[in-house]
Design an enzyme around this catalytic site. Structure first.
Site: not given
Length: 85
Positions: A15-16
């Site tokens: 994820h980010a």
């Protein structure tokens, strides 16, 4: 060329936050790195492409590193993934 496989352990996958840090690790080396999953691949220097791969917990990805400092780059990427993903 160096190549290794890694199974994602992080509950959120790539994820980010870890993707951004992973891009920084890759960019700190001269070698190019690609990540492959389910027949799709992307340049690991491109954050949006990396996140767009949709890598989830339990997925096994193949990392390929090629260039002048491929040994050091592959080792750094593998270390980051082991510690953060």
């Amino acid at each position: 060329m160096k190549e290794f496989q890694y199974t994602i352990k992080d509950a959120c996958g790539i994820h980010a936050r870890p993707a951004g840090l992973l891009v920084k690790v890759v960019k700190s080396h001269a070698s190019t790195a690609t990540i492959e999953k389910d027949g799709k691949s992307c340049d690991m220097r491109k954050l949006m492409a990396l996140m767009g791969m949709g890598v989830k917990q339990g997925d096994t990805v193949t990392i390929k590193v090629e260039g002048d400092d491929e040994d050091a780059a592959a080792e750094a990427i593998q270390k980051f993934m082991t510690e953060n993903l």
